[in-house]
Design a protein around this motif. Structure first.
Motif, PDB file in Angstrom:
ATOM      1  N   MET A  25      79.495  18.192  38.575  1.00  0.00           N
ATOM      2  CA  MET A  25      78.061  18.372  38.396  1.00  0.00           C
ATOM      3  C   MET A  25      77.851  19.101  37.075  1.00  0.00           C
ATOM      4  O   MET A  25      78.235  20.258  36.911  1.00  0.00           O
ATOM      5  CB  MET A  25      77.442  19.157  39.532  1.00  0.00           C
ATOM      6  CG  MET A  25      75.919  19.144  39.430  1.00  0.00           C
ATOM      7  SD  MET A  25      75.161  20.320  40.520  1.00  0.00           S
ATOM      8  CE  MET A  25      74.626  19.255  41.818  1.00  0.00           C
ATOM      9  N   ASP A  26      77.229  18.366  36.145  1.00  0.00           N
ATOM     10  CA  ASP A  26      77.063  18.844  34.767  1.00  0.00           C
ATOM     11  C   ASP A  26      75.822  19.743  34.655  1.00  0.00           C
ATOM     12  O   ASP A  26      74.892  19.614  35.456  1.00  0.00           O
ATOM     13  CB  ASP A  26      76.897  17.615  33.864  1.00  0.00           C
ATOM     14  CG  ASP A  26      77.260  17.896  32.418  1.00  0.00           C
ATOM     15  OD1 ASP A  26      77.577  19.057  32.101  1.00  0.00           O
ATOM     16  OD2 ASP A  26      77.234  16.940  31.615  1.00  0.00           O
ATOM     17  N   ASP A  27      75.833  20.601  33.661  1.00  0.00           N
ATOM     18  CA  ASP A  27      74.658  21.423  33.324  1.00  0.00           C
ATOM     19  C   ASP A  27      74.142  22.213  34.511  1.00  0.00           C
ATOM     20  O   ASP A  27      72.932  22.404  34.661  1.00  0.00           O
ATOM     21  CB  ASP A  27      73.510  20.545  32.779  1.00  0.00           C
ATOM     22  CG  ASP A  27      73.988  19.614  31.684  1.00  0.00           C
ATOM     23  OD1 ASP A  27      74.807  20.058  30.863  1.00  0.00           O
ATOM     24  OD2 ASP A  27      73.556  18.449  31.654  1.00  0.00           O
ATOM     25  N   PHE A  28      75.034  22.647  35.369  1.00  0.00           N
ATOM     26  CA  PHE A  28      74.582  23.313  36.587  1.00  0.00           C
ATOM     27  C   PHE A  28      73.870  24.623  36.265  1.00  0.00           C
ATOM     28  O   PHE A  28      74.362  25.457  35.504  1.00  0.00           O
ATOM     29  CB  PHE A  28      75.741  23.580  37.556  1.00  0.00           C
ATOM     30  CG  PHE A  28      75.274  24.176  38.850  1.00  0.00           C
ATOM     31  CD1 PHE A  28      74.508  23.420  39.726  1.00  0.00           C
ATOM     32  CD2 PHE A  28      75.548  25.493  39.165  1.00  0.00           C
ATOM     33  CE1 PHE A  28      74.037  23.959  40.902  1.00  0.00           C
ATOM     34  CE2 PHE A  28      75.081  26.042  40.350  1.00  0.00           C
ATOM     35  CZ  PHE A  28      74.325  25.280  41.214  1.00  0.00           C
TER      36      PHE A  28
ATOM     37  N   ALA B  40      83.450  26.115  32.491  1.00  0.00           N
ATOM     38  CA  ALA B  40      82.460  26.671  31.568  1.00  0.00           C
ATOM     39  C   ALA B  40      82.579  25.896  30.273  1.00  0.00           C
ATOM     40  O   ALA B  40      83.675  25.750  29.734  1.00  0.00           O
ATOM     41  CB  ALA B  40      82.731  28.148  31.341  1.00  0.00           C
ATOM     42  N   GLU B  41      81.438  25.387  29.778  1.00  0.00           N
ATOM     43  CA  GLU B  41      81.507  24.688  28.494  1.00  0.00           C
ATOM     44  C   GLU B  41      80.735  25.479  27.446  1.00  0.00           C
ATOM     45  O   GLU B  41      79.979  26.386  27.772  1.00  0.00           O
ATOM     46  CB  GLU B  41      81.012  23.246  28.596  1.00  0.00           C
ATOM     47  CG  GLU B  41      79.562  23.078  28.897  1.00  0.00           C
ATOM     48  CD  GLU B  41      79.164  21.604  28.989  1.00  0.00           C
ATOM     49  OE1 GLU B  41      79.788  20.769  28.334  1.00  0.00           O
ATOM     50  OE2 GLU B  41      78.218  21.312  29.732  1.00  0.00           O
ATOM     51  N   GLY B  42      80.987  25.157  26.199  1.00  0.00           N
ATOM     52  CA  GLY B  42      80.327  25.888  25.122  1.00  0.00           C
ATOM     53  C   GLY B  42      80.983  27.243  24.867  1.00  0.00           C
ATOM     54  O   GLY B  42      80.351  28.153  24.333  1.00  0.00           O
TER      55      GLY B  42
END
Ligand code: C2E
Ligand code: CA
Ligand code: CA
Length: 567
Positions: A462-465, A519-521
């Motif tokens: 699930m992206d951008d949670f 965690a992205e970014g």
């Protein structure tokens, strides 16, 4: 149309209204050859017969002088009743004056008494019925049933006609859109929504007629208006907004307008409204602005987008679209381990240069072309996983982005399975990222699709949670394998306590669901340490690498193999 009529075997119903028995009989005999005939003694009886729902009359033959209620009165009443106006009336009379008077009152034709040759009477009846039925068919294609306004096709056709003789008159294209209209249908029901649209339609018709303007409903909640140039359209806005406010005393539903003034005749008619619509969309969510005019800045954006739309196919064919890969590392142990990658699209345009996905992904998501992009990416990714597997003997699982339109595609699962089969891969090697807001939109359908994909063995991230609106309750019932924390929280967590808490919360939710948190970014060591401290297992971000083309990804695989040999 003629054909259709001939194959209709059911006889049409005709109503003869006359107080004289002899007349009724003569006429009845003539007409019963072709029609089912019914009779009424006077206009009042006729109205009663016509009000019955079980029968649809195709023609009324009307005597003028009758007791109780005469023919003229009937015609007057017919003029004000929509359902009656659809049935043509032929008047039967022996006086010339009455003929004129009844034609003025809306009669379609007349038959002189005493009756002519039967063939002549029959032919006249037939002709009038045909004429009205043709008109009815035309009316159905020109009018939108819900709003009573023109259909979009007819509207454009109408403008084309108008333009034939008045291309030098300055005209405006106006588009307006009811914000959040889907909520109206959802919460108040479709009937309520339809009534609202009908009300807007009829108010528009009244207001536009004296302005020499026309309107159509172009889409569920989008209306187009074509008008001779005016300084202001506040009157129309006020009327539409007034209706909305009246319907929703509590919930304030807003209308937003876009306007292209003095349309350019060198541009196609449809594009006038595309531009007005672009102005209208620009206004989305901005409560301070009721009207947005199409301007130079929008024009450049519009032309840019048109170029992208035009060039998409050739970009795919000429490999101007390239899939980049960004590594994801598991940071649980002492040394980070390469676990997988995310596929991210890049467009190197021959004349415009590098185009950011932020520029074209939302555009293509809006017009459906995203499926083309995604299918291309999925295909490339499957081939790439295969290639690395052959070269290095290991699978680098790659996640691809799945847009909400893809989810609604009934072929989705078949497409993905075919890809894997073609490349000799299994679903475990392929991951799917679905953005949280897609989950909120059409949950039941989405859950069904995702569940089926998971049954096949795909893993779902699930992206951008955190950016969407899922409730805790919802998240625990959703089929997901990995939670991906929205990048904006990670970016701001060191500046802002609230974001830090949110990241902590998401990591906690993932722990509770017993699934990994990504965690992205992540750009710095200190961000990484903080996340590690919270129990976040997987990290993606510039700290490790920017997204890179496949050849630059190879060192990450080689290093990982090296690490494994050393371990
Ligand atoms: P996303 O899926 O949330 O992808 C993450 C974005 O964050 C990517 O932007 C990535 O390059 C960027 N990013 C990763 N690490 C860092 C970092 O440390 N710092 C900063 N500043 N940025 C980082 P990108 O590639 O520009 O993609 C933007 C969005 O476009 C993606 O957001 C995704 O929603 C969409 N997108 C990209 N490729 C595709 C695709 O093939 N199909 C679909 N449907 N959407 C795509
Ligand atoms: Ca993503
Ligand atoms: Ca994301």
């Amino acid at each position: 149309m003629k054909k259709l009529r001939q194959i209709t075997t059911v006889k049409r119903h005709v109503l003869i209204v006359d107080d004289e028995v002899v007349n009724r009989e003569i006429l009845g005999n003539i007409l019963s050859v072709n029609y089912e005939v019914e009779y009424a003694d006077n206009a009042k009886e006729a109205l009663a017969a016509l009000s019955r729902q079980d029968k649809r009359f195709s023609l009324i033959l009307l005597d003028l002088l009758m007791p109780v209620m005469d023919g003229f009165e009937f015609l007057k009443k017919r003029e004000t009743t929509e359902t009656l106006k659809r049935i043509p009336v032929i008047v039967m009379t022996s006086e010339k004056e009455s003929e004129v008077r009844s034609l003025k009152l809306g009669a379609a034709d007349f038959i002189a008494k005493p009756f002519d040759m039967p063939e002549v009477v029959l032919a006249r009846c037939e002709r009038i019925i045909e004429l009205f039925e043709d008109q009815d068919i035309i009316r159905q294609t020109e009018r939108d049933h819900v709003s009573g306004l023109y259909t979009k096709d007819y509207f454009f056709e109408y403008i084309r006609q108008i333009e034939l003789w008045s291309r030098d008159i300055p005209r405006d294209a106006i588009v307006f859109d009811i914000e959040q209209f889907h909520l109206v249908n959802e919460f108040c029901g479709r009937d309520f929504g339809d009534r609202l649209l009908a009300e807007i339609g009829s108010a528009l018709k009244n207001e536009l007629a004296p302005m020499n303007a026309i309107a159509c409903r172009a889409d569920a909640d989008t209306f187009y208006i074509f008008a001779t140039h005016q300084e202001s359209y506040d009157n129309i806005r006020n009327i539409v907004q007034g209706i909305l406010t009246e319907f929703f005393e509590v919930n304030h539903i807003r209308v937003r307008f876009g306007l292209w003034e003095n349309v350019d005749r060198n541009v196609e008619i449809e594009a006038w409204f595309d531009r007005a619509k672009a102005a209208c969309d620009k206004n989305r969510g901005d409560l301070t602005q009721a009207f947005t005019r199409y301007n130079n800045e929008m024009h450049s954006r519009y032309m840019f987008e048109e170029t992208l739309i035009r060039d998409l196919q050739s970009a795919i064919d000429n490999k101007n679209l390239i899939v980049y890969y960004q590594p994801k590392y598991n940071i649980e142990g002492d040394t980070p381990r390469l676990t997988s990658a995310e596929a991210l699209i890049r467009w190197i345009h021959p004349t415009l240069g590098f185009i950011s996905p932020g520029d074209f992904i939302p555009l293509f998501e809006g017009n459906g072309l995203i499926q083309k992009v995604d299918n291309f990416v999925w295909n490339e990714v499957a081939k790439q996983i295969r290639k690395w597997k052959d070269e290095f003997g290991v699978t680098v699982p790659v996640s691809v982005n799945v847009s909400r339109i893809d989810i609604m595609d009934p072929e989705l699962e078949t497409k993905l399975m075919r890809l894997l089969e073609e490349n000799g891969l299994s679903p475990e090697e392929y991951m799917l990222e679905v953005t949280e807001s897609a989950y909120c939109e059409n949950m039941e359908r989405l859950i069904e699709v995702i569940e089926n994909l998971r049954k096949k063995g795909f893993r779902i991230e699930m992206d951008d949670f955190g950016s969407g609106y899922s409730s805790l309750n919802m998240i625990t019932t959703l089929p997901i394998d990995i939670l991906k924390i929205d990048m904006s929280f990670v970016r701001n967590m060191e500046k802002d306590e609230r974001n830090l808490k949110l990241v902590e919360l998401v990591a906690g939710i993932a722990k509770f669901l017993k699934i990994p948190a990504v965690a992205e970014g992540v750009e710095t060591q200190s961000q990484l340490d903080t996340l590690k401290g919270m129990g976040c297992q997987i990290i993606q971000g510039y700290f490790f690498s920017k997204p890179v083309p496949p050849k630059d990804f190879v060192p990450f695989i080689e290093n990982e193999l090296e690490r494994r040999r050393g371990a």
